[in-house]
Design an enzyme around this catalytic site. Structure first.
Site, PDB file in Angstrom:
ATOM      1  N   LYS A   1       0.841  -1.205   0.000  1.00 60.06           N
ATOM      2  CA  LYS A   1       0.000   0.000   0.000  1.00 60.06           C
ATOM      3  C   LYS A   1       0.877   1.255   0.000  1.00 60.06           C
ATOM      4  CE  LYS A   1      -3.921   1.734   2.821  1.00 60.06           C
ATOM      5  NZ  LYS A   1      -4.719   1.453   4.041  1.00 60.06           N
TER       6      LYS A   1
ATOM      7  N   SER B   1      -9.687   1.253   3.407  1.00 60.16           N
ATOM      8  CA  SER B   1      -8.941   2.040   2.446  1.00 60.16           C
ATOM      9  C   SER B   1      -7.929   1.246   1.624  1.00 60.16           C
ATOM     10  CB  SER B   1      -8.201   3.151   3.197  1.00 60.16           C
ATOM     11  OG  SER B   1      -7.274   2.581   4.114  1.00 60.16           O
TER      12      SER B   1
ATOM     13  N   SER C   1      -9.469  -1.261   7.572  1.00 62.64           N
ATOM     14  CA  SER C   1      -9.028  -1.097   6.183  1.00 62.64           C
ATOM     15  C   SER C   1      -8.344  -2.294   5.543  1.00 62.64           C
ATOM     16  CB  SER C   1      -8.092   0.096   6.074  1.00 62.64           C
ATOM     17  OG  SER C   1      -8.851   1.257   5.944  1.00 62.64           O
TER      18      SER C   1
HETATM   19  N1  GLN Z   1     -13.054   3.101   7.081  1.00 63.26           N
HETATM   20  C1  GLN Z   1     -12.322   3.536   8.231  1.00 63.26           C
HETATM   21  C2  GLN Z   1     -12.055   5.017   8.173  1.00 63.26           C
HETATM   22  O1  GLN Z   1     -12.362   5.621   7.187  1.00 63.26           O
HETATM   23  C3  GLN Z   1     -11.085   2.723   8.381  1.00 63.26           C
HETATM   24  C4  GLN Z   1      -9.895   3.277   7.730  1.00 63.26           C
HETATM   25  C5  GLN Z   1      -8.668   2.474   7.987  1.00 63.26           C
HETATM   26  O2  GLN Z   1      -8.722   1.432   8.624  1.00 63.26           O
HETATM   27  N2  GLN Z   1      -7.554   3.001   7.525  1.00 63.26           N
HETATM   28  O3  GLN Z   1     -11.547   5.585   9.101  1.00 63.26           O
END
Ligand code: GLN
Length: 484
Positions: A79, A154, A178
């Site tokens: 990532k 994400s 994420s």
């Molecule tokens: N969907 C969650 C957020 O927007 C998780 C994001 C993540 O785990 N980086 O904060």
């Protein structure tokens, strides 16, 4: 049904016996990545030359019988918020489009030592804030099972890379789900390690008390191998744990006979859509079929988890992202007469809408007069959520929930309604608040052919146990033989 995907063990054997070469595997991955336009913007950079050079070195070692271990010569994608020396790390933001890292993150260092071939950096929601991968400044990523749907976020592109067979392994990051949520939406395995199990050194910080790096794979066994390589104490991250790293590939082989599996009483039916609920019940039956016993557990504060998570992540994000100011790291607005305008205009032009929303929310909950009411209270609730889990683990060995309350949703469906988007984190965010490890393993498909995931949560540092349940469950199901 297609033939099953090769596991890392299979590839390791073929590489060791000279039946296949790392340069061939790497070239296939790179070609596949370059021909994946129908999946949207998967890669923010591809390391074509450097990856091939690393693959050649791996082949040399294989020829001399000096392979470094099971990951030697294996392609992997990472990532783009995980830094690698001399490579761009955009974090999915316009603001960092030209940022080149002068150093390797801890996990990249570990992958290099293990001989893994990093093929490129994958797309993400800007600074990892999102649940759909639609908040990247570089374009959307599409779900390989239905290209009009999101892959989750994400770390959506890292999940798609594995689901589509571009690479057998990838890394994502977790703050509130994420890795697990995109794993569930894309039908692959995703792991969120215990907070402190994997060093955050070189992971661009979103919410430091929640962030962890975690693996994606097709096979649970492969995630166990990858976690083994990246886990462990690192002096450069003060929150990294000194606890010895378990032998995950071995631990997961232990039968799960007699294991006590907790089912949560407090998830109200409204949290879950009907198809996801049905899928979950079927998965629980299958786990019982493997000899596990189910017990009911109560997590009374769970209903506050999403609200608590969004207060805490925004507060920490607003502090962490203060460093991006148009002077260091980032691009700079051309439009400035004085220093204040330089900061303001650079940040206004550099950050996207979701990141600005979190910074404003975070600044608000931390401001004098509101701190106690919002941030302070969220920290107390976080403590209660963790205590709920600790009490529950006195009665059971792992806890099961669905990974996500729904299947992958259509592109654009939740973009205009942040609250709806945030609610997709209902089953995952509490785990980051509590610091626990959890695995998402594919648990079948909806009538529309979209994957579901089963979440297996374990006590601190028992990721081997969660992976073990996931492994035995995966071995007993057919979905591992399906491909998008
Ligand atoms: N969907 C969650 C957020 O927007 C998780 C994001 C993540 O785990 N980086 O904060």
């Amino acid at each position: 049904m297609d033939k099953a995907r090769p596991s890392i063990k299979d590839l390791h054997a073929r590489l060791s016996q000279g039946e296949t070469k790392s340069v061939d595997l790497t070239q296939q991955s790179l070609d596949h990545a370059k021909n994946s336009d129908s999946l949207g913007t998967l890669f923010l950079s591809l390391r074509e030359g450097r990856a091939m050079a690393a693959a050649e070195a791996a082949d040399q070692r294989a020829k001399q019988g000096k392979r470094l271990g099971p990951l030697d010569g294996i392609p992997i994608a990472i990532k783009d918020n995980i830094v690698m020396k001399d490579e761009v790390a955009t974090c999915g933001s316009q603001f960092l489009r030209d940022y080149v890292s002068p150093y390797d993150s801890h996990v990249v260092g570990k992958l290099k030592e293990a001989g893994a071939v990093i093929i490129g950096k994958t797309n993400l929601d800007e600074f990892a804030m999102g649940s759909s991968n639609e908040h990247s400044a570089y374009g959307v990523v599409r779900n390989p099972w239905d290209r009009d749907r999101v892959p989750g976020g994400s770390s959506g592109a890292s999940a798609v890379c594995v689901a589509a067979g571009i690479a057998p392994l990838s890394l994502g990051s977790e703050t509130g789900g994420s890795v697990r949520q995109p794993a569930s939406f894309c039908g692959v395995v995703g792991v969120k390690p215990t907070y402190g199990r994997v060093s955050r050194y070189g992971l661009v910080a979103f919410a430091s008390s929640l962030d962890q790096i975690g693996p994606f794979s097709w096979w649970v066994e492969d995630a166990a191998l990858l976690l083994q390589v990246i886990a462990g104490r690192d002096e450069r991250d003060s929150t990294s744990a000194a606890q010895a790293v378990d032998d995950y590939p071995q631990t997961i082989q232990k039968p799960i006979d007699g294991l006590r599996v907790g089912l949560v009483r407090d998830f109200t039916a409204t949290d879950l859509d009907a198809a996801a609920e049905k899928n979950f019940s079927t998965a629980v039956e299958a786990i019982r079929g493997l000899g596990a016993k189910t017990v009911e557990v109560s997590l009374p504060h769970l209903k506050y988890a999403v609200g608590c998570y969004y207060v805490i992540n925004s507060a920490e994000a607003s502090a962490n992202l203060a460093r991006f100011d148009g002077v260091r790291y980032t691009s700079r607005s051309k439009d400035h007469g004085n220093l204040k305008d330089l900061f303001v205009n650079s940040r206004t032009q550099g950050f996207g809408v979701e990141v600005k929303r979190r910074i404003m929310l975070g600044t608000y909950v931390l401001s004098a007069g509101y701190y106690d009411a919002y941030y302070g209270k969220a920290c107390k609730i976080r403590h209660l959520i963790r205590e709920d889990f600790i009490k529950a683990f006195a009665k059971c060995d792992v806890i099961l929930t669905p990974t996500s309350p729904c299947e992958a949703f259509p592109l654009g469906a939740k973009l205009e309604n942040p609250l709806q988007m945030y609610l997709s984190d209902v089953f995952t965010a509490s785990i980051n608040l509590a610091g626990l490890p959890a695995v998402s393993v594919p648990s079948g498909f909806s009538e529309q052919g979209l994957p579901f995931g089963l979440q297996i949560i374990a006590p601190d540092f028992a990721e081997g146990r969660a992976l073990g349940v996931a492994h035995h469950y995966q071995q007993s199901t057919d979905w591992k033989d399906m491909r998008p």
